[in-house]
Design an enzyme around this catalytic site. Structure first.
Site, PDB file in Angstrom:
ATOM      1  N   ASP A 228       0.875  -1.168   0.000  1.00 40.82           N
ATOM      2  CA  ASP A 228       0.000   0.000   0.000  1.00 40.82           C
ATOM      3  C   ASP A 228       0.918   1.227   0.000  1.00 40.82           C
ATOM      4  OD1 ASP A 228      -2.081   1.765   0.005  1.00 40.82           O
ATOM      5  OD2 ASP A 228      -3.175   0.814   1.646  1.00 40.82           O
TER       6      ASP A 228
HETATM    7  C1  BGC Z   1      -4.994   3.306  -0.098  1.00 44.12           C
HETATM    8  C2  BGC Z   1      -5.047   2.312  -1.232  1.00 44.12           C
HETATM    9  C3  BGC Z   1      -4.793   3.012  -2.540  1.00 44.12           C
HETATM   10  C4  BGC Z   1      -3.453   3.724  -2.452  1.00 44.12           C
HETATM   11  C5  BGC Z   1      -3.097   4.464  -3.728  1.00 44.12           C
HETATM   12  C6  BGC Z   1      -3.744   4.163  -0.118  1.00 44.12           C
HETATM   13  O1  BGC Z   1      -3.845   5.208   0.787  1.00 44.12           O
HETATM   14  O2  BGC Z   1      -5.081   2.626   1.131  1.00 44.12           O
HETATM   15  O3  BGC Z   1      -6.283   1.661  -1.271  1.00 44.12           O
HETATM   16  O4  BGC Z   1      -4.835   2.100  -3.597  1.00 44.12           O
HETATM   17  O5  BGC Z   1      -3.497   4.678  -1.397  1.00 44.12           O
HETATM   18  O6  BGC Z   1      -3.932   5.557  -3.886  1.00 44.12           O
END
Ligand code: BGC
Length: 747
Positions: A228
């Site tokens: 993530d």
């Molecule tokens: C989120 C993810 C997301 C990623 C990219 C993170 O803060 O938890 O679900 O895909 O950011 O935007």
């Protein structure tokens, strides 16, 4: 699949491939023909930003269809429709040059308070797994990779970056991992995204058991693990654990740390090669799967978004057939609420999409009816002119034959990044509803919110309630279709609606504190909890009304081989009403007697069926081993004995059930010299032996003795060897002899 050997790259080049070039791209190595790749959110629309932007959905992105969010898609219970949405998402991603779309979000809705529940599909792992796999299949059919997220046990936003989910293995195996397992084993996603949080004290990004042992060794995952955004704390530890790609870029810091660790002999270069090979092989595989990008048909996608929003809308109540409204006959329709003119159709955060267009419910209602339609705002979220707005709306409702109130949560109430604090609609909306209900005969409520609400007052005052969730850019049109009977409400709840927050299973353990959150309710999540403790709910898991009536009959459960842990279930569903419609036939399995405590019943099959008036269909469900098993200290296990197969229209609307007996060789009470009398008696073969021994002892003593009643109760926690010892015999030796007499598999 074997990974091709990495191209002849230097250590520095390989390390560079293991973290991003910027927020959304991997690094290119032109001299080795390695192109850059683009990753973008996800999950219900493509959010492609230019590299200088943010990952929290704050800045604009390229226009793309905002399909219904996870809450609405989950409520469709329709794997084919979810796959169709996936195909459309894949097409738009391809057209925008996106290689990996960051979704689906398949975390379990542990508490209705989780601010991100709108992105997730379900409180049930079987349901989330089936629909998650469909989403992956759809997207990947276009040569675009999916990214299952967030692996694992990311069920809250509070402290999500550092909290440790304290969760026992059985609960992980039965609740929090199976959706990932199903999507991995059935749909082979290109990537899996590890979550921010820790699991039992170790960051998911550094969790060897999760990332390597379970994901790859057990499930055979063949893609790459991406972090993530910002979830990596120690790039070297993460690589060792099984993470492959760190996102986003950390500049030169992570590549330099990896190179230094290899040079210092702390990290085997083979680990670097392995991660590089996984990333390159996955991207190569995607390349071979995609044809030429086509210009997506955005009109068709909008129409699909509208159909999907109706298919996920749940008709919670419908007194005296208040819905659908007659489009021709009848007087004034009052439409109240700002959501009717400025719809709320998606949540905040990384999933925020820049829609290609937005349906306005008021306009769509006017297009579909010949009746007069008037609108009043009714309330505002800043409440500055609240009284005047309410008075105007009540006066309008008093003149109307039917009033439709568009209620819901304000945007600032639910989003990625924080959890909700309560389950209530804003008090001004409830007060308005009460006043309108006093003055108008037919009151319909249409809801826009991403997570479960405590809707007691709404059900009480409204004649009909439609939950649209955050239904995507076409949800205003879909609401109009439902209100006027152009479409039927296809949704069924994928999350129980509680009466009160205090009734919810994680109430005492959510959200924990900065260090840890105890998953103290264990496997009793959602309906598994409410139905086991028989707690009243506002609406059970699986509930949703139709505009027609469905009946189930002819339930048959066939067990071809009672020793094989499989069954075939057949049931006939009939539309006995006078209009076409869809329903979801749900199949639950109970294990009334088991060595471990088990939930009252668990969803193990479902089918969405659309039938014309009077039409019937015979459905067949195949139950595999997992339908009967629980996670024991020996792994997945189904114990011999009775199972009950139930079919119905919700976890609490069971229309028929049949008991079956499985004669399985294995039992949790694997017998040892220390096994208790209870464990011996629970064991299929051992039970027979011990009944014989207790019977003989009783015969010798000339009474019932230890073989039944209070005598048995007194000794059942003793080990068999101790019982023998108390009778002056060599207990250990005798039990060892008995164990040796049982076949190995039966022990
Ligand atoms: C989120 C993810 C997301 C990623 C990219 C993170 O803060 O938890 O679900 O895909 O950011 O935007």
């Amino acid at each position: 699949m074997t990974h091709p050997a990495p191209a002849p790259l230097t250590l520095e080049q390989k390390a560079a491939l293991l973290s991003g070039a910027d927020l959304w791209h991997t690094r290119a190595i032109p001299e080795a023909d390695v192109p850059t790749r683009t990753l973008a959110d996800g999950p219900h629309g493509v959010r492609l930003q230019d590299a200088s932007q943010d990952h929290l959905g704050i800045y604009a992105s390229a226009p793309a269809t905002a399909f219904p969010t996870g809450a609405a898609l989950g409520s469709t219970w329709d794997p084919d429709l979810v796959e169709e949405v996936g195909v459309a998402l894949g097409r738009e991603a391809r057209a925008l040059g996106v290689d990996v779309l960051l979704g689906p979000g398949i975390n379990i809705k542990r508490s209705p308070l989780c601010g991100r529940n709108f992105e997730y599909l379900s409180e049930d792992p079987f349901h989330a797994g089936v629909l998650g796999a469909s989403w992956v299949r759809g997207v990947q059919s276009q040569g675009v990779g999916a990214s299952l997220k967030h692996y694992a046990a990311n069920n809250q936003e509070t402290e999500r970056l550092r909290v440790s989910a304290e969760v026992d293995e059985r609960t992980l195996r039965e609740i929090y991992l199976p959706a990932f397992e199903r999507a991995v084993t059935e749909a082979a996603p290109a990537t899996v995204m590890c979550s921010y949080n820790k699991v039992n004290g170790t960051f998911a990004s550094e969790h060897h058991w999760l990332l390597s042992e379970v994901l790859r060794d057990e499930w055979g995952f063949d893609g790459y693990v991406v972090s993530d955004w910002g979830a990596v704390h120690d790039p070297v530890a993460a690589l060792r654990a099984g993470l492959d790609l760190e996102m986003p870029s950390t500049g030169e810091a992570s590549p330099a740390a990896i190179v230094a660790a290899v040079q210092a002999g702390e990290l085997d270069e083979a680990v670097v090669d392995r991660a590089v090979a996984r990333i390159l092989a996955t991207h190569d595989r995607l390349d071979t799967q995609c044809g030429e990008a086509e210009v997506p048909d955005l009109d068709a996608h909008h129409a699909l978004a509208r159909r999907a929003a109706a298919a996920g809308a749940v008709l919670l109540s419908n007194r005296d057939g208040a819905l659908p409204l007659d489009p021709i006959d009848g007087g004034l329709i009052a439409v109240i609420g700002g959501f009717a003119t400025a719809p709320r159709f998606q949540g905040g955060g990384s999933s925020h999409v820049n829609p290609t267009r937005v349906d306005v419910a008021l306009d769509e209602i006017r297009r579909l009816t010949a009746r007069p339609v008037e609108h009043a705002a009714g309330f505002s979220h800043d409440a500055a002119d609240g009284e005047a707005l309410a008075d105007e709306a009540v006066a309008l409702a008093a003149r109307a034959d039917a009033t439709v109130l568009f209620l819901g949560l304000p945007e600032e109430d639910e989003s990625e990044g924080f959890d909700r604090a309560h389950l209530d609609l804003p008090p001004a909306q409830l007060a308005l509803l009460e006043r309108v209900a006093a003055d108008c005969d037919t009151v319909i409520v249409v809801l826009s919110n991403g997570g479960a609400l405590a809707l007691g007052p709404v059900i009480q005052h409204a004649d009909a309630v439609v939950e649209m969730w955050l239904g995507g850019q076409a949800s205003g049109g879909a609401a109009a279709d439902l209100l006027l009977g152009v479409a039927e409400p296809g949704g069924r709840l994928a999350e129980t609606l509680p009466l009160r927050l205090e009734d919810t299973p994680a109430f005492l353990n959510f959200p924990g504190d900065r260090d840890g959150v105890l998953y103290g309710e264990r496997v009793y999540v959602g309906y598994r909890w409410y139905d086991t403790v028989e707690r009243a709910v506002l609406a059970p898991f699986g509930h949703g009304l139709s505009y027609t009536i469905f009946e189930l009959d002819g339930l048959e459960v066939e067990v071809p081989d009672p020793t094989a842990t499989r069954a075939t279930v057949r049931v006939t569903v009939t539309n006995t009403g006078d209009r076409p419609g869809s329903t979801v036939v749900q199949l639950y399995v109970s294990d009334p007697v088991a060595t471990l405590d088990r939930p009252a019943s668990e969803l193990k099959g479902f089918a969405k069926v659309t039938l014309a008036a009077g039409e019937s269909r015979r459905l067949t469900f195949e139950l595999d081993e997992r339908a009967f098993q629980f996670w024991s200290r020996h792994g997945w296990l189904a114990e011999a004995g009775e199972f009950v197969v139930r079919v119905g229209m919700s976890s609490r609307d069971i229309r028929a059930e049949r008991s079956i007996a499985l004669d399985l060789p294995a039992s949790l009470a694997s017998l040892t010299v220390d096994s208790t009398i209870t464990e011996w008696l629970a064991h299929p073969q051992g039970g027979v032996v011990v009944q014989g021994i207790l019977g003989a002892m009783a015969a010798n003593s000339g009474g019932a003795g230890l073989s039944e009643g209070p005598g048995l109760r007194m000794v059942e926690q003793l080990s068999l060897s101790r019982l023998f010892q108390l009778a002056g015999r060599d207990g250990k030796a005798e039990v060892e002899r008995i164990l040796a007499g049982l076949t190995v598999g039966a022990r």
